[in-house]
Enzyme design. Structure first.
Site, PDB file in Angstrom:
ATOM      1  N   GLU B  78       1.105  -0.934  -0.238  1.00  0.00           N
ATOM      2  CA  GLU B  78       0.309   0.003  -0.030  1.00  0.00           C
ATOM      3  C   GLU B  78       0.584   0.959   0.196  1.00  0.00           C
ATOM      4  O   GLU B  78       1.120   2.162  -1.255  1.00  0.00           O
ATOM      5  CB  GLU B  78      -0.999  -0.494   1.434  1.00  0.00           C
ATOM      6  CG  GLU B  78      -1.695   0.614   0.757  1.00  0.00           C
ATOM      7  CD  GLU B  78      -3.712  -0.219   2.030  1.00  0.00           C
ATOM      8  OE1 GLU B  78      -3.009  -0.734   2.920  1.00  0.00           O
ATOM      9  OE2 GLU B  78      -4.302   0.694   1.540  1.00  0.00           O
ATOM     10  N   GLU B 321      -9.477  19.576  37.813  1.00  0.00           N
ATOM     11  CA  GLU B 321     -10.912  20.635  37.992  1.00  0.00           C
ATOM     12  C   GLU B 321      -9.619  22.414  37.872  1.00  0.00           C
ATOM     13  O   GLU B 321     -10.273  22.474  37.862  1.00  0.00           O
ATOM     14  CB  GLU B 321     -11.543  19.963  39.041  1.00  0.00           C
ATOM     15  CG  GLU B 321     -12.192  19.169  38.706  1.00  0.00           C
ATOM     16  CD  GLU B 321     -13.323  18.923  39.798  1.00  0.00           C
ATOM     17  OE1 GLU B 321     -13.498  19.133  41.191  1.00  0.00           O
ATOM     18  OE2 GLU B 321     -14.450  18.318  39.672  1.00  0.00           O
ATOM     19  N   ARG B 462     -12.750  -1.154  54.523  1.00  0.00           N
ATOM     20  CA  ARG B 462     -13.326  -2.374  54.339  1.00  0.00           C
ATOM     21  C   ARG B 462     -12.107  -2.953  55.326  1.00  0.00           C
ATOM     22  O   ARG B 462     -10.504  -2.739  55.322  1.00  0.00           O
ATOM     23  CB  ARG B 462     -12.736  -3.059  52.528  1.00  0.00           C
ATOM     24  CG  ARG B 462     -12.639  -4.034  51.904  1.00  0.00           C
ATOM     25  CD  ARG B 462     -12.459  -4.253  50.569  1.00  0.00           C
ATOM     26  NE  ARG B 462     -13.433  -3.688  49.841  1.00  0.00           N
ATOM     27  CZ  ARG B 462     -13.754  -3.589  48.467  1.00  0.00           C
ATOM     28  NH1 ARG B 462     -12.300  -3.971  48.112  1.00  0.00           N
ATOM     29  NH2 ARG B 462     -15.433  -3.458  47.608  1.00  0.00           N
TER      30      ARG B 462
END
Lengths: 92, 538
Positions: B78, B321, B462
């Protein structure tokens, strides 16, 4: 050409016949086996076999295949048969 | 197979009847989803639409091999070799140098506009095959890339010859004992495998690269459709293409949930918050801080970073932010000098607009920043800002990718998430990732007698006990100052605070305070007086 396949043989005999008949035998033909000289195929960027390259007279032209279609060969090489050329009074 | 995957395909195939071996491509992220790499001495089709990254993948496959000392051949139908050399320089792959070092050979079969040819009678592609064989022999190649099959068809008018010749070339490649990738175009991202309908039969294996337009942004995925005779991960995996790296696959569901769990506690940067968390955050945990705008998320982040730097730990802040200056100014207001920490090499701030790149790119950028800086702590402010960069699916994948990455690196991470409503409520971010995080800290506004107060609670921790109260906190020049629990308010988390009369409170709290030790009988016994009290009131 690639090796000594039947297609190679067909192409060579087709080409010789066209050259004898249409070019009045005025030609030089070099046959290269790409299996032996892959570098030549690389340099010339050849993919298909058989491939016929017309180097002279310019322009460069290529015909791919076993050359079984004479009209296409002549069209592709941009050479005109000797007799026609003579009749027109133009050298081919 | 395991031995073969360790080396980048250097040794030859040993036994003929062994199961299909794989060679590690050297594209490590791809090897994960390919379960070891590409099948050795086989041909693999890479099909994809225009711009899906086929050529890049093909060159990267060769480049990775070359870097490991495995020579390669690139067959181009190509783009010209010159163009490819030029294009690939931007990925840091110097093809010309490899060619000079005899590690790479080109077979340039791209169409030459100066060559005009006519077809007359039958032909084969013997010359092409001879060139490929010659090139493979010349550099002793073990990897071959063919780019692309579709372009061969466009060079010849007799399609049936091309079709059968491609089959012949594919089987010749196998006979040469090379591992080959063949690219092919497809017209749609979800449609036939390839344009001419035969490409997938030419190769042993099929992979698909997609580049789908989703909500105005491009999303690249890679899928292994079939690997003859060997295993692979199924389904689409997102990937991205980065300069100086090429294709990077994000092997999400292939990631193992085998993270180690540390029991080492580290400080959140606020002693009172540490106490509420039962003694601090766990070293390799991910904490989510959720709250409305202005509730103190950025402050929590700043304290977290300062706490790390105080103990000589490197901290990475990913800020989406606020600008660098704003962040520094805020920090100064709370007595933290970002500039000084950065100079000391304890802090690095990555600050950018979330929209400048896609989520896959962000993941790769963040990962490389982490690998480069090797931080002990990472804070991201805020996940919500990244939420709108991609589709919900892409966002979830991003969060999974990020959390599992930081856990693997044993980094303590703190992410913030902005809730949309001012009072209570949750955000999409939370529903997406709350199960992925180890701890959740909620910051909420509490309206009390015409005043906005701030409340904080540890919702989840946890593997540890924690304070269940919702505590009031204030912000001053030293940062966050924890106060008393909101004892006379209920419904804060739901966003509808209701004041409860002191009489009822007495009874509710006498229960709540000793809840952990409370036995079933005691609960029974306690309920009765409460009912009685209510009855008396009426």
């Amino acid at each position: 050409m690639t090796g000594t396949s039947s297609r190679t043989g067909t192409a060579i005999s087709n080409l010789r016949r066209i050259c004898e008949q249409e070019l009045d035998g005025q030609y030089d033909l070099e046959i290269i086996d790409v299996l032996q000289f892959p570098d030549v195929a690389e340099d010339e960027k050849i993919l298909a076999t058989p491939t016929l390259i017309k180097s002279l007279p310019l322009p460069l032209r290529r015909v791919i295949g076993d050359l079984s279609d004479k009209e296409k060969v002549l069209l592709g090489l941009e050479v005109r048969p000797v007799r026609t050329a003579n009749a027109d009074g133009v050298a081919s | 197979m395991s031995q073969a995957t360790k080396h980048a395909g250097i040794e030859k195939q040993s036994t003929k009847h062994a199961p299909v071996e794989k060679i590690a491509t050297g594209i490590s992220s791809f090897d994960i989803i390919a379960k070891g790499g590409l099948p050795r001495n086989r041909t693999t089709l890479i099909s994809g639409t225009a711009g899906s990254g086929k050529t890049i993948f093909a060159v990267q496959f060769l480049a990775a091999g070359i870097n490991a000392g495995t020579p390669a051949v690139f067959v181009t139908f190509e783009e010209s070799a010159t163009d490819i050399r030029k294009n690939m320089l931007s990925f840091g792959w110097d093809l010309q140098k490899w060619e000079n070092d005899n590690l790479l050979a080109f077979v340039d079969a791209s169409p030459d506009p100066h060559i005009d040819s006519v077809e007359s009678g039958s032909f084969d592609l013997g010359a092409l095959l001879a060139r490929v064989q010659h090139a493979v022999k010349k550099v002793k190649a073990e990897r071959v890339a063919v780019d692309s099959l579709g372009a061969v068809f466009s060079q010849f008018s007799d399609q049936s010859i091309v079709r059968s010749e491609l089959f012949r070339i594919a089987s010749a490649l196998k006979a040469m004992h090379v591992t080959a990738v063949l690219t092919a175009e497809r017209t749609e991202d979800y449609g036939p495998i390839a344009r001419f309908g035969v490409e997938e039969f030419i190769a042993d294996n099929v992979m698909i690269l997609r580049n789908v337009l989703e909500d105005e942004s491009r999303r690249r995925t890679i899928e292994i459709l079939k690997f003859r005779g060997c295993d692979h991960q199924k389904g689409e995996y997102p990937f991205t293409i980065v300069p100086d790296g090429g294709v990077i696959v994000i092997p999400l569901s292939a990631m193992h949930l085998s993270m180690k769990s540390s029991s080492v506690r580290i400080s959140s940067g606020n002693v009172q918050l540490d106490e509420m968390c039962g003694g601090g955050l766990f070293r390799d945990s991910v904490t989510l801080v959720s709250g409305a705008t202005g509730t103190g998320k950025t402050l929590t982040v700043t304290q977290f970073l300062q706490g790390g730097a105080f103990h000589g730990e490197r901290c990475l802040l990913l800020a989406f932010e606020e600008s660098r200056d704003q962040l520094a100014r805020n920090a100064t207001g709370w007595g933290v000098d970002f500039g000084k920490l950065e100079k000391e090499g304890l802090l690095r701030v990555v600050c950018d607009y979330p929209d400048v790149s896609g989520l896959e790119d962000w993941l790769v950028t963040i990962q490389s920043a982490i690998l480069d800086f090797k931080p002990h702590r990472v804070a991201l402010d805020s996940l919500s800002a990244l939420e709108h960069v991609g589709s919900p699916k892409a966002f979830r994948e991003f969060v999974i990718g990020l959390t599992s990455f930081v856990k693997h690196q044993e980094i303590t991470a703190l992410f913030t998430s902005t809730t949309e409503s001012l009072m209570g409520g949750d955000s999409i971010t939370e529903t997406h990732i709350s199960t992925l995080t180890d701890s959740i800290i909620l910051l909420r506004y509490v309206e009390m007698f015409g005043q906005m107060k701030r409340g904080l609670t540890v919702l989840k921790m946890r593997g540890s006990a924690h304070d269940k109260a919702i505590r009031e906190f204030t912000i001053d020049e030293h940062g966050m100052r924890m106060g008393r629990p909101f004892r006379n308010v209920t419904g804060i988390l739901a966003g509808a605070p209701v004041h409860v009369s002191p009489g009822d409170l007495e009874r509710v709290w006498s229960k709540a305070d000793d809840e952990p030790m409370m036995a079933a009988e005691r609960r029974e016994g306690d309920v009765t007086p409460t009912r009685a009290a209510k009855g008396r009131k009426r």
